[in-house]
Design an enzyme around this catalytic site. Structure first.
Site, PDB file in Angstrom:
ATOM      1  N   GLY A 128      -6.693  19.796   0.183  1.00  0.00           N
ATOM      2  CA  GLY A 128      -7.619  19.719   1.312  1.00  0.00           C
ATOM      3  C   GLY A 128      -8.615  18.591   1.242  1.00  0.00           C
ATOM      4  O   GLY A 128      -9.535  18.511   2.065  1.00  0.00           O
ATOM      5  N   SER A 131      -8.997  11.460   1.607  1.00  0.00           N
ATOM      6  CA  SER A 131     -10.000  10.415   1.819  1.00  0.00           C
ATOM      7  C   SER A 131     -11.414  10.941   1.573  1.00  0.00           C
ATOM      8  O   SER A 131     -12.280  10.219   1.085  1.00  0.00           O
ATOM      9  CB  SER A 131      -9.882   9.871   3.254  1.00  0.00           C
ATOM     10  N   GLN A 277      17.610 -22.700  11.807  1.00  0.00           N
ATOM     11  CA  GLN A 277      16.179 -23.000  11.838  1.00  0.00           C
ATOM     12  C   GLN A 277      15.332 -21.762  12.136  1.00  0.00           C
ATOM     13  O   GLN A 277      14.256 -21.575  11.549  1.00  0.00           O
ATOM     14  CB  GLN A 277      15.887 -24.094  12.874  1.00  0.00           C
ATOM     15  N   GLU A 362      -5.141   4.959  -3.435  1.00  0.00           N
ATOM     16  CA  GLU A 362      -6.314   4.178  -3.876  1.00  0.00           C
ATOM     17  C   GLU A 362      -7.293   3.948  -2.710  1.00  0.00           C
ATOM     18  O   GLU A 362      -8.002   2.939  -2.653  1.00  0.00           O
ATOM     19  CB  GLU A 362      -5.893   2.819  -4.478  1.00  0.00           C
TER      20      GLU A 362
END
Length: 379
Positions: A128, A131, A277, A362
């Site tokens: 839970g 962030s 190209q 992270e």
């Protein structure tokens, strides 16, 4: 301003790259299929000094800086970003113990960790709280002998595989000031693991929930001071963001190198496809993006090493830019391989899968943008 690597830094990169190409790259697909990394790999890594990259020399570590570390992880991820990222987690834990642990904890844990006889995992995220990491619920109640832990950690790389877990637990009030960092050894009564997670990428890393049920640990397993754990965790995140960016960079470079080689061999309409190209422009765009990402990453690492006041902002910007660039590049590599890129034999689809999570962990790239915006507005 000198953008060149020193001779020592070049040697560090070449050493890590050579090790990865010999000991990791030939086996990466097999390890992914098996869902694990052989334990006998890690003592070889430890023997090179790569288990304590930025652990101080006084504590037996290699004592390198954050820029040096990005070179190691860029080089290793050219062999396999999943294995390289797992090593990054071990190094983050070792640095936390070195920086904040008591002399007793360092003497007890670091020698084996630096030889990678003890493999370390990091336990912050919960089902839970991702962030919003400071909202973690795992509790550590004080006892006469130490602490009793109850709660669950989620998405733990090395869950059920590692020997020692650096866990963030709540010892006090709600919010970041109530969080402490503790060590929990594998085999401790009350420590258990969830089922193996079936992931999109990073499949060679065993990932499970780590569960604490009346899990008792001694008082000496506290890292540093009570209530300082969240600060310790955040102190390591800038470097962790650089490392995961380096893993994206190295893997994307390996993908681009493989794509250039493939295009020289693949024929269509009577000539190799690297002679068209339009496709050359695609290659040029990827080279431009990777060179920009590499320069940005190394600038952010330099700022962190020199203690620049905007280092956290630059680490956040680099993390968002480099990880998104890495994923964009490997996706284009797959496209230029055509149908063969979709096959496991060519290794490109593995890179696409492995790198996707780098935009999430992270600190998500949305949180990176929040950090940047807040610092911009604070001025």
């Amino acid at each position: 301003m000198d953008f060149a690597l020193t001779e020592e830094q070049t040697a560090i990169f070449e050493m890590a790259h050579a090790f990865g190409q010999e000991h990791i790259a030939p086996f990466a697909r097999d390890w992914e299929a098996q869902g694990t990394i052989p334990r006998d790999l890690w003592p070889q890594v430890g023997a090179l000094g790569l288990a304590g990259i930025y652990v101080s020399e006084d504590s037996g570590g290699t004592g390198l800086n954050r820029l040096d570390a990005t070179l190691v992880f860029e080089a290793l991820s050219m062999a396999c970003p999943s294995v390289a990222a797992f090593l990054s987690i071990h190094n983050m834990c070792a640095k936390m113990i070195d920086a904040f642990g008591s002399d007793e904890v360092k003497a007890r844990v670091l020698p084996r960790a630096l030889r990678m006889e003890t493999v370390l995992s990091y336990c912050l995220t919960e089902p839970g709280s991702g962030s919003d990491a400071a909202a973690l619920k795992t509790r550590a109640e004080r006892t006469n002998e130490g602490y009793t832990l109850n709660g669950t950690k989620a998405f733990i790389s090395g869950g059920g595989y590692s020997d020692l877990y650096v866990a963030m637990v709540r010892t006090g009030e709600d919010g970041p000031k109530g969080v402490s960092a503790v060590l929990v050894e594998d085999g401790t009564p009350g420590l258990s693991y969830g089922g193996l997670e079936d992931k999109m990428g990073w499949r060679s890393q065993p990932t499970r929930q780590v569960q604490f049920d009346e899990c008792r640990i001694p008082a000496e397993n506290l890292i540093g001071e009570e209530g300082r754990g969240f600060a310790y965790a955040m102190a390591g995140l800038d470097g962790g963001r650089l490392n995961i960016s380096a893993c994206s960079l190295g893997a994307a470079q390996a993908g681009l190198d493989a794509t250039v080689a493939y295009m020289a061999e693949r024929k269509a309409f009577g000539k190799s496809i690297d002679q068209f190209q339009a496709l050359q422009f695609r290659l040029a765009d990827m080279e431009i993006e990777l060179q920009a990402a590499r320069t940005f990453l190394r600038q952010a690492a330099w700022k962190l090493d020199t203690g620049a006041p905007d280092a956290t902002k630059f680490c956040a910007m680099a993390k968002a830019f480099v990880t998104e660039t890495g994923s964009k590049v490997v996706d284009q590599c797959l496209q230029l391989h055509g149908g063969y890129g979709y096959l496991a034999d060519y290794g490109i689809e593995k890179l696409v899968r492995d790198l996707r999570v780098h935009q999430i962990l992270e600190g998500t790239n949305e949180i990176m943008r929040l950090i940047v915006a807040r610092q911009m507005l604070a001025r």
